[in-house]
Scaffold this active site. Structure first.
Site, PDB file in Angstrom:
ATOM      1  N   TYR A  90       0.851  -1.190   0.000  1.00 55.75           N
ATOM      2  CA  TYR A  90       0.000   0.000   0.000  1.00 55.75           C
ATOM      3  C   TYR A  90       0.887   1.240   0.000  1.00 55.75           C
ATOM      4  O   TYR A  90       2.056   1.184   0.390  1.00 55.75           O
ATOM      5  CB  TYR A  90      -0.938   0.010   1.221  1.00 55.75           C
ATOM      6  CG  TYR A  90      -0.296  -0.280   2.546  1.00 55.75           C
ATOM      7  CD1 TYR A  90       0.334   0.711   3.291  1.00 55.75           C
ATOM      8  CD2 TYR A  90      -0.313  -1.571   3.079  1.00 55.75           C
ATOM      9  CE1 TYR A  90       0.916   0.438   4.510  1.00 55.75           C
ATOM     10  CE2 TYR A  90       0.273  -1.865   4.305  1.00 55.75           C
ATOM     11  CZ  TYR A  90       0.887  -0.849   5.012  1.00 55.75           C
ATOM     12  OH  TYR A  90       1.472  -1.126   6.219  1.00 55.75           O
ATOM     13  N   ASP A 102       3.243  -5.079  22.546  1.00 63.08           N
ATOM     14  CA  ASP A 102       3.841  -6.373  22.231  1.00 63.08           C
ATOM     15  C   ASP A 102       4.418  -7.079  23.452  1.00 63.08           C
ATOM     16  O   ASP A 102       4.601  -8.299  23.425  1.00 63.08           O
ATOM     17  CB  ASP A 102       4.961  -6.196  21.199  1.00 63.08           C
ATOM     18  CG  ASP A 102       4.429  -6.000  19.786  1.00 63.08           C
ATOM     19  OD1 ASP A 102       3.220  -6.198  19.576  1.00 63.08           O
ATOM     20  OD2 ASP A 102       5.222  -5.641  18.898  1.00 63.08           O
TER      21      ASP A 102
END
Length: 379
Positions: free
Chosen positions: A195, A277
């Site tokens: 993208y 994370d």
């Protein structure tokens, strides 16, 4: 946002999770210090897809206009086969017209959050390689990523396992008229996502099933020729994109469990909490890693109450763990669905084509639970 949170907070890690938490906490009145191991907040990583559930937090922090200026709109996701033929479109602009989906370079997002945190009075201290838990605060937040040193203090040492997949990440110049679309090219045992980004760049992430492995992280250099060879059977525009790559990062994809324990109440040492994370590493197949970190940061700040810090942290875990587990599970499922082979691939692609033809809103509707979530509604 209320500005009465009289807490001293040390955040370990100056990534997206840590800096978003710093902004949210500072605006609520906390005294915030961020400790970062690196000597500088460097430009690492590449593109990110930021969905409306995280954009709501960015907006609530008063950062929408800045974020808009460094990002591009995402209007559509296209699932394509390896030859480039369209399998199914997910028309975000049509079926979710009031939502804001964006593409952004990770470095630009971190840069924006760093500036906002400093403006809010946050102290950012670089070059801190944390070996022991800071003790000069009320709360320590472990936002130190997939190789967190804070997580083992709450959960013991865990061994992630290699998924048998490795990924390449690269940036190339974008076409001047590139449509604001994320394209996923699916082939047997591999897929590629691309993208555009602001600044005339195109982001490329390519994933392949392979028996060998690479370390986790983005710093391992890969060979562009290996990437081109792995996707040589993919049609255009993939082939043309890959020919432009001069440098590429390579990393192995490992599966980690969502942490069992996200917090430790205060005792002789400060209370401890995990976000991002450090709490829930995920495979990159739902574009929600950074989004979950942003959600975590806001919800943690919203939950905190100095009068009962342990109850606040318990509530934070109860709100976040089930949702993050669901997202991680969905990403694991996509890892399989993108790489189907043989008759299973043929049947699955035919099913996607039929659904998108008969009920075009159904595919994106399956993710309403994900995109409709509003972290800023947490009181």
């Amino acid at each position: 946002m209320p500005g009465s949170l009289n807490l001293s907070v040390t955040i370990v890690g100056a990534g997206i999770a840590g800096l978003t938490a710093a902004c949210a906490l500072a605006h609520r009145g906390a005294s915030v210090r961020v400790l970062e191991r690196a000597g500088a907040i460097r430009e690492v990583g590449a593109g990110l897809q930021i969905s409306p559930n995280a954009v709501r937090v960015i907006d609530a922090l008063g950062l929408w206009s800045r974020f808009e200026s460094i990002s591009l709109p995402s209007t559509r996701v296209e699932l394509r086969d390896s030859g480039g033929a369209l399998v199914a479109p997910l028309d975000l602009a049509r079926h979710r017209p009031h939502d804001r989906f964006r593409f952004v370079h990770r470095a630009r997002l971190v840069e924006m959050l760093e500036t906002a945190a400093l403006e809010a009075g946050v102290r950012i201290e670089l070059g801190h390689d944390i070996r022991t838990l800071p003790t000069d605060c009320d709360l320590v937040i472990g936002a130190d990523g997939v190789k967190s040193r804070i997580r083992p203090l709450l959960n013991g040492f865990e061994s992630p396992f290699f998924t048998g997949q490795s990924a390449w990440r690269a940036l190339i110049p974008s076409e001047p008229d590139a449509p604001p679309v994320a394209q996923v090219f699916m082939g047997p045992g591999r897929h590629l996502v691309s993208y555009p980004l602001a600044g005339g760049l195109r982001n490329i992430v390519a994933v392949m099933e392979r028996p060998d492995w690479q370390d986790e992280g983005w710093s391992q250099p890969g060979d562009p020729q290996d990437l081109r060879a792995a996707f040589a059977r993919f049609g255009d525009p993939v082939g043309g994109w890959l020919e432009q790559i001069d440098e590429v990062g390579l990393w192995g994809l490992f599966r980690h469990p969502v942490a069992t324990h996200w917090f430790r109440p205060a005792g002789h040492e400060p209370a401890v909490a995990l976000i991002g994370d450090a709490a829930h590493p995920t495979l990159p197949f739902m574009a929600q890693g950074a989004v979950m970190a942003i959600e975590d940061a806001w919800v943690l700040a919203a939950c905190l109450n100095r009068k009962d810090l342990s109850a606040s942290l318990s509530r934070f875990q109860s709100l976040r763990r089930p949702r993050c587990q669901r997202i991680v599970d969905a990403a694991n499922a996509n890892a399989r669905n993108y790489h189907l082979t043989g008759p299973a691939r043929t049947v699955a692609h035919a099913g996607l084509r039929m659904i998108s033809s008969i009920a075009p809103g159904q595919l994106i509707g399956r993710f309403a639970w994900l995109y409709d979530y509003d972290p800023t509604k947490v009181a």
